[in-house]
Design a protein around this motif. Structure first.
Motif, mmCIF file in Angstrom:
data_model
loop_
_atom_site.group_PDB
_atom_site.id
_atom_site.type_symbol
_atom_site.label_atom_id
_atom_site.label_comp_id
_atom_site.label_asym_id
_atom_site.label_seq_id
_atom_site.Cartn_x
_atom_site.Cartn_y
_atom_site.Cartn_z
ATOM 1 N N ASP A 111 27.811 17.816 -38.163
ATOM 2 C CA ASP A 111 29.070 17.308 -37.624
ATOM 3 C C ASP A 111 29.545 16.110 -38.446
ATOM 4 O O ASP A 111 29.715 15.004 -37.925
ATOM 5 C CB ASP A 111 28.897 16.919 -36.154
ATOM 6 C CG ASP A 111 30.218 16.587 -35.469
ATOM 7 O OD1 ASP A 111 31.252 17.163 -35.865
ATOM 8 O OD2 ASP A 111 30.210 15.746 -34.552
ATOM 9 N N THR A 114 32.177 14.719 -39.339
ATOM 10 C CA THR A 114 33.614 14.668 -39.066
ATOM 11 C C THR A 114 34.133 13.252 -38.850
ATOM 12 O O THR A 114 35.304 13.076 -38.515
ATOM 13 C CB THR A 114 33.948 15.524 -37.839
ATOM 14 O OG1 THR A 114 33.183 15.047 -36.713
ATOM 15 C CG2 THR A 114 33.617 16.989 -38.087
ATOM 16 N N THR A 115 33.271 12.256 -39.024
ATOM 17 C CA THR A 115 33.690 10.856 -38.938
ATOM 18 C C THR A 115 33.032 10.090 -40.079
ATOM 19 O O THR A 115 32.004 10.522 -40.629
ATOM 20 C CB THR A 115 33.264 10.208 -37.608
ATOM 21 O OG1 THR A 115 31.833 10.146 -37.548
ATOM 22 C CG2 THR A 115 33.800 10.998 -36.412
ATOM 23 N N GLU A 139 33.164 21.591 -44.719
ATOM 24 C CA GLU A 139 33.682 21.805 -43.370
ATOM 25 C C GLU A 139 33.914 20.483 -42.644
ATOM 26 O O GLU A 139 34.908 20.314 -41.927
ATOM 27 C CB GLU A 139 32.718 22.695 -42.580
ATOM 28 C CG GLU A 139 32.720 24.143 -43.061
ATOM 29 C CD GLU A 139 31.682 24.993 -42.351
ATOM 30 O OE1 GLU A 139 30.858 24.416 -41.587
ATOM 31 O OE2 GLU A 139 31.669 26.220 -42.559
ATOM 32 N N GLY A 140 32.976 19.535 -42.831
ATOM 33 C CA GLY A 140 33.148 18.238 -42.194
ATOM 34 C C GLY A 140 34.389 17.525 -42.697
ATOM 35 O O GLY A 140 35.175 16.970 -41.908
ATOM 36 N N THR A 184 37.027 18.901 -44.157
ATOM 37 C CA THR A 184 38.219 19.644 -43.740
ATOM 38 C C THR A 184 38.600 19.296 -42.310
ATOM 39 O O THR A 184 39.785 19.095 -41.991
ATOM 40 C CB THR A 184 37.980 21.158 -43.879
ATOM 41 O OG1 THR A 184 37.715 21.476 -45.244
ATOM 42 C CG2 THR A 184 39.186 21.942 -43.403
ATOM 43 N N THR A 185 37.604 19.202 -41.437
ATOM 44 C CA THR A 185 37.878 18.820 -40.049
ATOM 45 C C THR A 185 38.448 17.409 -39.977
ATOM 46 O O THR A 185 39.390 17.141 -39.210
ATOM 47 C CB THR A 185 36.593 18.911 -39.210
ATOM 48 O OG1 THR A 185 36.128 20.272 -39.199
ATOM 49 C CG2 THR A 185 36.838 18.461 -37.775
ATOM 50 N N MET A 186 37.898 16.500 -40.759
ATOM 51 C CA MET A 186 38.424 15.126 -40.792
ATOM 52 C C MET A 186 39.898 15.126 -41.201
ATOM 53 O O MET A 186 40.714 14.398 -40.633
ATOM 54 C CB MET A 186 37.610 14.266 -41.761
ATOM 55 C CG MET A 186 36.212 13.933 -41.267
ATOM 56 S SD MET A 186 35.261 12.986 -42.496
ATOM 57 C CE MET A 186 36.135 11.415 -42.474
ATOM 58 N N GLN A 187 40.227 15.969 -42.182
ATOM 59 C CA GLN A 187 41.617 16.045 -42.638
ATOM 60 C C GLN A 187 42.515 16.639 -41.555
ATOM 61 O O GLN A 187 43.609 16.141 -41.293
ATOM 62 C CB GLN A 187 41.685 16.878 -43.911
ATOM 63 C CG GLN A 187 43.014 16.786 -44.645
ATOM 64 C CD GLN A 187 42.943 17.484 -45.989
ATOM 65 O OE1 GLN A 187 42.658 18.682 -46.064
ATOM 66 N NE2 GLN A 187 43.227 16.749 -47.055
ATOM 67 N N GLU A 188 42.042 17.684 -40.906
ATOM 68 C CA GLU A 188 42.827 18.326 -39.847
ATOM 69 C C GLU A 188 43.047 17.379 -38.665
ATOM 70 O O GLU A 188 44.083 17.454 -37.986
ATOM 71 C CB GLU A 188 42.121 19.592 -39.377
ATOM 72 C CG GLU A 188 42.116 20.708 -40.422
ATOM 73 C CD GLU A 188 41.243 21.878 -40.025
ATOM 74 O OE1 GLU A 188 41.339 22.921 -40.676
ATOM 75 O OE2 GLU A 188 40.452 21.743 -39.058
ATOM 76 N N GLN A 189 42.082 16.497 -38.431
ATOM 77 C CA GLN A 189 42.176 15.563 -37.309
ATOM 78 C C GLN A 189 42.859 14.252 -37.685
ATOM 79 O O GLN A 189 42.929 13.327 -36.872
ATOM 80 C CB GLN A 189 40.779 15.294 -36.743
ATOM 81 C CG GLN A 189 40.147 16.524 -36.112
ATOM 82 C CD GLN A 189 38.740 16.275 -35.594
ATOM 83 O OE1 GLN A 189 38.124 15.244 -35.893
ATOM 84 N NE2 GLN A 189 38.231 17.203 -34.806
ATOM 85 N N ARG A 205 41.955 12.039 -40.011
ATOM 86 C CA ARG A 205 41.085 10.944 -40.457
ATOM 87 C C ARG A 205 41.016 10.844 -41.975
ATOM 88 O O ARG A 205 40.587 9.822 -42.513
ATOM 89 C CB ARG A 205 39.663 11.145 -39.907
ATOM 90 C CG ARG A 205 39.558 11.131 -38.399
ATOM 91 C CD ARG A 205 38.112 11.068 -37.960
ATOM 92 N NE ARG A 205 38.002 11.096 -36.514
ATOM 93 C CZ ARG A 205 37.634 12.162 -35.822
ATOM 94 N NH1 ARG A 205 37.322 13.286 -36.452
ATOM 95 N NH2 ARG A 205 37.563 12.119 -34.509
#
Length: 209
Positions: free
Chosen positions: A88, A90-91, A148-149, A151-156, A158
Motif C-alpha cells: 500500500d 499510496t502515501t 501501482e502505489g 499511480t494511486t497517489m496520482q489518482e488521489q 497526492r
C-alpha cells in the motif's frame, strides 16, 4: 511452464510429494545463493535435501527445470519480504517506512547475499533464455508494486499529474538493485541508503502540497 515440466507437475499430488519437491527447491535456492547456479550440482542439492538422483528426476526433468523453480521461489520470497507497506505505497509516509524497513533488513543481515533475484539474473541472463525471462517477469512483478502505489497517489491527487509513475517506479528499482549490489560488495548499507534516498527524493519533488 514447459511441456517437459508438465507430467512431473501432474504427478506432484500427495502432500508428501509436494513437501519433498518444496524441500528440493528450497535447498537448491539456498545453495545457489551462496555458490551460484554453476557452482551447485544436482548431487550437491540431493545430498543436502536428502533425496536420491532418481527422486530428483521424478520432480524435475533436468537442472534447468529446477533452476526455473528456484527463480519462481526467490521471486515469491523477495516480494513477501518487502514488508507491510509495500502492499500500500499510496502515501509519502508509507514510502518512508518501506525505505526504512528495507535499510534495516539489509543492515540486520550484514549486507550479505545481496538480492537473490538479482544474483540469479546476473548469472543466468546470457546462459538460459527461459530463466532470464522468468527473472525479468519477477522484477516486473516487484516493480509493479511501486508503480501501482504511485499511480494511486496520482489518482488521489497526492502526486503531480505531470509525474510519470512508471519512470519513478523504475528509478526506485534501479536504486534498489544497484544499492543492494554495492552494499553487498562493500558490506556497508550506505550505498543502498543513498540510492533509495535519491529515488524517493524524485517522488517527493512531485508531491502535491
Amino acid at each position: 511452464m514447459s511441456r517437459a515440466d508438465a507430467p512431473r507437475t501432474l504427478r506432484r499430488t500427495t502432500a508428501k510429494g509436494l513437501a519433498t519437491r518444496q524441500r528440493i527447491v528450497d535447498t537448491a535456492a539456498d545453495l545457489m545463493l551462496t555458490r551460484g547456479v554453476s557452482g551447485t550440482t544436482l548431487d550437491d542439492i540431493g545430498a543436502a535435501a536428502t533425496v536420491g538422483r532418481s527422486q530428483m528426476y521424478h520432480y524435475f526433468a533436468d537442472k534447468s527445470a529446477l533452476v526455473r523453480d528456484v527463480v519462481r521461489r526467490q521471486t515469491d520470497a523477495v516480494i513477501a519480504g518487502q514488508g507491510p507497506d509495500y502492499a500500500d505505497l499510496t502515501t509519502w509516509e508509507s514510502w518512508e517506512r518501506w525505505r526504512d524497513e528495507t535499510l534495516a533488513g539489509a543492515e540486520t543481515g550484514g549486507c550479505v547475499g545481496g538480492c537473490p533475484l538479482g544474483s540469479l539474473g546476473t548469472e543466468l541472463a546470457e546462459r538460459d533464455a527461459d530463466a532470464r525471462d522468468l527473472v525479468a517477469a519477477g522484477f516486473a512483478r516487484w516493480e509493479r508494486g511501486f508503480h501501482e502505489g504511485l499511480t494511486t497517489m496520482q489518482e488521489q491527487g497526492r502526486l503531480d499529474r505531470a509525474a510519470d509513475p512508471a519512470a519513478l517506479a523504475t528509478a526506485v528499482m534501479v536504486a534498489l538493485q544497484g544499492g543492494l549490489l554495492l552494499a553487498q560488495v562493500q558490506r556497508d548499507v550506505r550505498p543502498l541508503a543513498i540510492g533509495l534516498e535519491t529515488a524517493l527524493d524524485a517522488i517527493r519533488r512531485r508531491l502535491v502540497s
